[in-house]
Design a protein around this motif. Sequence first.
Motif, PDB file in Angstrom:
ATOM      1  N   MET A   1       0.847  -1.175   0.000  1.00  0.00           N
ATOM      2  CA  MET A   1       0.000   0.000   0.000  1.00  0.00           C
ATOM      3  C   MET A   1       0.891   1.236   0.000  1.00  0.00           C
ATOM      4  O   MET A   1       1.881   1.302   0.710  1.00  0.00           O
ATOM      5  CB  MET A   1      -0.901  -0.042   1.237  1.00  0.00           C
ATOM      6  N   SER A   2       0.498   2.232  -0.777  1.00  0.00           N
ATOM      7  CA  SER A   2       1.296   3.454  -0.823  1.00  0.00           C
ATOM      8  C   SER A   2       0.531   4.609  -0.180  1.00  0.00           C
ATOM      9  O   SER A   2      -0.693   4.633  -0.143  1.00  0.00           O
ATOM     10  CB  SER A   2       1.667   3.795  -2.262  1.00  0.00           C
ATOM     11  N   CYS A   3       1.279   5.566   0.293  1.00  0.00           N
ATOM     12  CA  CYS A   3       0.731   6.749   0.959  1.00  0.00           C
ATOM     13  C   CYS A   3      -0.090   7.558  -0.055  1.00  0.00           C
ATOM     14  O   CYS A   3       0.392   7.837  -1.155  1.00  0.00           O
ATOM     15  CB  CYS A   3       1.883   7.581   1.514  1.00  0.00           C
ATOM     16  N   PRO A   4      -1.319   7.944   0.287  1.00  0.00           N
ATOM     17  CA  PRO A   4      -2.136   8.713  -0.654  1.00  0.00           C
ATOM     18  C   PRO A   4      -1.628  10.143  -0.890  1.00  0.00           C
ATOM     19  O   PRO A   4      -2.017  10.789  -1.858  1.00  0.00           O
ATOM     20  CB  PRO A   4      -3.521   8.737   0.001  1.00  0.00           C
ATOM     21  N   ILE A   5      -0.739  10.622  -0.038  1.00  0.00           N
ATOM     22  CA  ILE A   5      -0.212  11.981  -0.188  1.00  0.00           C
ATOM     23  C   ILE A   5       1.040  11.999  -1.057  1.00  0.00           C
ATOM     24  O   ILE A   5       1.157  12.776  -1.993  1.00  0.00           O
ATOM     25  CB  ILE A   5       0.084  12.614   1.196  1.00  0.00           C
ATOM     26  N   CYS A   6       2.017  11.118  -0.742  1.00  0.00           N
ATOM     27  CA  CYS A   6       3.306  11.187  -1.449  1.00  0.00           C
ATOM     28  C   CYS A   6       3.689   9.908  -2.200  1.00  0.00           C
ATOM     29  O   CYS A   6       4.753   9.853  -2.810  1.00  0.00           O
ATOM     30  CB  CYS A   6       4.407  11.548  -0.457  1.00  0.00           C
ATOM     31  N   ASP A   7       2.870   8.882  -2.134  1.00  0.00           N
ATOM     32  CA  ASP A   7       3.092   7.603  -2.827  1.00  0.00           C
ATOM     33  C   ASP A   7       4.256   6.773  -2.291  1.00  0.00           C
ATOM     34  O   ASP A   7       4.697   5.840  -2.943  1.00  0.00           O
ATOM     35  CB  ASP A   7       3.253   7.800  -4.338  1.00  0.00           C
ATOM     36  N   GLU A   8       4.801   7.116  -1.123  1.00  0.00           N
ATOM     37  CA  GLU A   8       5.834   6.297  -0.485  1.00  0.00           C
ATOM     38  C   GLU A   8       5.158   5.082   0.172  1.00  0.00           C
ATOM     39  O   GLU A   8       3.942   5.053   0.335  1.00  0.00           O
ATOM     40  CB  GLU A   8       6.575   7.104   0.585  1.00  0.00           C
ATOM     41  N   ASP A   9       5.958   4.095   0.565  1.00  0.00           N
ATOM     42  CA  ASP A   9       5.418   2.942   1.277  1.00  0.00           C
ATOM     43  C   ASP A   9       4.880   3.378   2.634  1.00  0.00           C
ATOM     44  O   ASP A   9       5.441   4.261   3.287  1.00  0.00           O
ATOM     45  CB  ASP A   9       6.501   1.871   1.483  1.00  0.00           C
ATOM     46  N   THR A  10       3.791   2.761   3.072  1.00  0.00           N
ATOM     47  CA  THR A  10       3.190   3.140   4.346  1.00  0.00           C
ATOM     48  C   THR A  10       3.952   2.544   5.523  1.00  0.00           C
ATOM     49  O   THR A  10       4.702   1.589   5.380  1.00  0.00           O
ATOM     50  CB  THR A  10       1.728   2.675   4.432  1.00  0.00           C
ATOM     51  N   PHE A  14       1.417   4.868  11.114  1.00  0.00           N
ATOM     52  CA  PHE A  14       0.690   5.996  10.516  1.00  0.00           C
ATOM     53  C   PHE A  14      -0.256   5.564   9.396  1.00  0.00           C
ATOM     54  O   PHE A  14      -0.762   6.410   8.670  1.00  0.00           O
ATOM     55  CB  PHE A  14       1.678   7.024   9.970  1.00  0.00           C
ATOM     56  N   ARG A  15      -0.476   4.293   9.237  1.00  0.00           N
ATOM     57  CA  ARG A  15      -1.269   3.759   8.146  1.00  0.00           C
ATOM     58  C   ARG A  15      -2.590   4.478   7.995  1.00  0.00           C
ATOM     59  O   ARG A  15      -3.225   4.770   8.985  1.00  0.00           O
ATOM     60  CB  ARG A  15      -1.507   2.283   8.386  1.00  0.00           C
ATOM     61  N   PRO A  16      -3.006   4.883   6.849  1.00  0.00           N
ATOM     62  CA  PRO A  16      -2.510   4.554   5.514  1.00  0.00           C
ATOM     63  C   PRO A  16      -1.429   5.503   4.995  1.00  0.00           C
ATOM     64  O   PRO A  16      -1.157   5.543   3.800  1.00  0.00           O
ATOM     65  CB  PRO A  16      -3.760   4.656   4.654  1.00  0.00           C
ATOM     66  N   PHE A  17      -0.837   6.271   5.887  1.00  0.00           N
ATOM     67  CA  PHE A  17       0.186   7.235   5.486  1.00  0.00           C
ATOM     68  C   PHE A  17       1.585   6.699   5.785  1.00  0.00           C
ATOM     69  O   PHE A  17       1.747   5.715   6.479  1.00  0.00           O
ATOM     70  CB  PHE A  17      -0.037   8.572   6.194  1.00  0.00           C
ATOM     71  N   CYS A  18       2.597   7.399   5.296  1.00  0.00           N
ATOM     72  CA  CYS A  18       3.979   6.969   5.509  1.00  0.00           C
ATOM     73  C   CYS A  18       4.605   7.659   6.710  1.00  0.00           C
ATOM     74  O   CYS A  18       5.607   7.205   7.231  1.00  0.00           O
ATOM     75  CB  CYS A  18       4.811   7.234   4.265  1.00  0.00           C
ATOM     76  N   SER A  19       4.005   8.781   7.142  1.00  0.00           N
ATOM     77  CA  SER A  19       4.591   9.552   8.232  1.00  0.00           C
ATOM     78  C   SER A  19       3.529  10.440   8.880  1.00  0.00           C
ATOM     79  O   SER A  19       2.433  10.617   8.343  1.00  0.00           O
ATOM     80  CB  SER A  19       5.712  10.443   7.700  1.00  0.00           C
ATOM     81  N   LYS A  20       3.888  11.003  10.010  1.00  0.00           N
ATOM     82  CA  LYS A  20       2.988  11.940  10.689  1.00  0.00           C
ATOM     83  C   LYS A  20       2.770  13.171   9.818  1.00  0.00           C
ATOM     84  O   LYS A  20       1.671  13.741   9.783  1.00  0.00           O
ATOM     85  CB  LYS A  20       3.568  12.336  12.045  1.00  0.00           C
ATOM     86  N   ARG A  21       3.797  13.578   9.110  1.00  0.00           N
ATOM     87  CA  ARG A  21       3.691  14.751   8.232  1.00  0.00           C
ATOM     88  C   ARG A  21       2.585  14.558   7.190  1.00  0.00           C
ATOM     89  O   ARG A  21       1.730  15.429   7.012  1.00  0.00           O
ATOM     90  CB  ARG A  21       5.021  15.005   7.536  1.00  0.00           C
ATOM     91  N   CYS A  22       2.580  13.409   6.518  1.00  0.00           N
ATOM     92  CA  CYS A  22       1.555  13.152   5.498  1.00  0.00           C
ATOM     93  C   CYS A  22       0.168  13.023   6.141  1.00  0.00           C
ATOM     94  O   CYS A  22      -0.823  13.482   5.573  1.00  0.00           O
ATOM     95  CB  CYS A  22       1.898  11.912   4.685  1.00  0.00           C
ATOM     96  N   ALA A  23       0.101  12.432   7.323  1.00  0.00           N
ATOM     97  CA  ALA A  23      -1.176  12.338   8.038  1.00  0.00           C
ATOM     98  C   ALA A  23      -1.692  13.728   8.382  1.00  0.00           C
ATOM     99  O   ALA A  23      -2.884  14.016   8.246  1.00  0.00           O
ATOM    100  CB  ALA A  23      -1.016  11.488   9.290  1.00  0.00           C
ATOM    101  N   ASP A  24      -0.797  14.608   8.807  1.00  0.00           N
ATOM    102  CA  ASP A  24      -1.184  15.976   9.143  1.00  0.00           C
ATOM    103  C   ASP A  24      -1.608  16.765   7.906  1.00  0.00           C
ATOM    104  O   ASP A  24      -2.535  17.581   7.967  1.00  0.00           O
ATOM    105  CB  ASP A  24      -0.046  16.699   9.860  1.00  0.00           C
ATOM    106  N   ILE A  25      -0.963  16.539   6.791  1.00  0.00           N
ATOM    107  CA  ILE A  25      -1.345  17.200   5.540  1.00  0.00           C
ATOM    108  C   ILE A  25      -2.761  16.788   5.162  1.00  0.00           C
ATOM    109  O   ILE A  25      -3.592  17.620   4.790  1.00  0.00           O
ATOM    110  CB  ILE A  25      -0.345  16.872   4.408  1.00  0.00           C
ATOM    111  N   ASP A  26      -3.056  15.507   5.280  1.00  0.00           N
ATOM    112  CA  ASP A  26      -4.387  15.009   4.962  1.00  0.00           C
ATOM    113  C   ASP A  26      -5.432  15.609   5.905  1.00  0.00           C
ATOM    114  O   ASP A  26      -6.499  16.047   5.469  1.00  0.00           O
ATOM    115  CB  ASP A  26      -4.407  13.481   5.045  1.00  0.00           C
ATOM    116  N   LEU A  27      -5.137  15.658   7.191  1.00  0.00           N
ATOM    117  CA  LEU A  27      -6.050  16.252   8.167  1.00  0.00           C
ATOM    118  C   LEU A  27      -6.307  17.720   7.840  1.00  0.00           C
ATOM    119  O   LEU A  27      -7.450  18.189   7.884  1.00  0.00           O
ATOM    120  CB  LEU A  27      -5.482  16.116   9.584  1.00  0.00           C
TER     121      LEU A  27
END
Length: 60
Positions: A1-10, A14-27
């Motif tokens: 599964m890849s991160c919906p924000i940056c396409d890196e591996d999850t 932080f699933r479905p994200f790769c990092s807290k940063r991408c999770a925060d961007i989504d929020l």
Amino acid sequence: MSCPICDEDTVIKFRPFCSKRCADIDLAKWLNGSYAVPSQREEDMEADVSENDNAVQRPH
């Protein structure tokens, strides 16, 4: 599964994200209204139609 924000591996933490940063961007996108689900309520559809009628009458 890849991160919906940056396409890196999850990462499991932080699933479905790769990092807290991408999770925060989504929020942030949810909180500022970038993500929206269209309404199917009749009242909302009528409001959209009346707004479009008013927009046609206004000069640009």
